[in-house]
Write a protein that holds these residues in place. Structure first.
Motif, short mmCIF file in Angstrom:
data_model
loop_
_atom_site.label_atom_id
_atom_site.label_comp_id
_atom_site.label_asym_id
_atom_site.label_seq_id
_atom_site.Cartn_x
_atom_site.Cartn_y
_atom_site.Cartn_z
N ASP A 103 0.86 -1.19 0.00
CA ASP A 103 0.00 0.00 0.00
C ASP A 103 0.89 1.23 0.00
O ASP A 103 1.90 1.30 0.71
N GLU A 104 0.48 2.20 -0.77
CA GLU A 104 1.24 3.44 -0.83
C GLU A 104 0.90 4.27 0.40
O GLU A 104 -0.27 4.44 0.77
N VAL A 105 1.91 4.78 1.04
CA VAL A 105 1.72 5.57 2.24
C VAL A 105 1.77 7.05 1.85
O VAL A 105 2.75 7.51 1.24
N ALA A 106 0.72 7.81 2.23
CA ALA A 106 0.69 9.24 1.91
C ALA A 106 1.43 10.00 3.00
O ALA A 106 1.35 9.70 4.17
N LYS A 107 2.14 11.04 2.59
CA LYS A 107 2.90 11.85 3.56
C LYS A 107 2.11 13.03 4.01
O LYS A 107 1.35 13.67 3.45
#
Length: 107
Positions: A103-107
């Motif tokens: 899963d892409e982690v948002a900053k």
């Protein structure tokens, strides 16, 4: 100029003759060693190896394996099939790895 050309041809001829003689002497040594009578123990050893090689090619497996060997082998293979869930035990297994889902982690 002619002398130089003669010396050049002479050295080429000498090198060719030298190489030919070395090859012939080397070949003669190999043939002489093969023609020489072997020690009786060496001859017996080589005969047994050649005999085993011939038998193994014709039988396609273990040489002089009797019915007891075949029975033990089949029992062991059936044990392994029960333990590891069957399949072809004579073939290397194929592994299939799946790519993990990240899963892409948002900053």
């Amino acid at each position: 100029m002619a002398l130089h050309r003669f010396l050049q041809l002479s050295s080429m001829l000498r090198a060719t003759v030298n190489q030919t003689l070395r090859r012939n002497i080397g070949l003669s040594a190999v043939l002489f060693n093969r023609a020489k009578e072997l020690d009786p123990v060496q001859k017996l050893f080589l005969d047994k190896i050649r005999d085993y090689n011939t038998k193994s090619k014709t039988s396609g497996g273990i040489v002089d394996a009797g019915p007891s060997y075949q029975k033990n082998m089949s029992e062991e293979v059936s044990k392994l099939e029960r333990l590891y869930g069957g399949g072809d035990l004579t073939k290397f297994p194929e592994f299939k790895f799946q790519e993990p889902k990240l899963d892409e982690v948002a900053k």
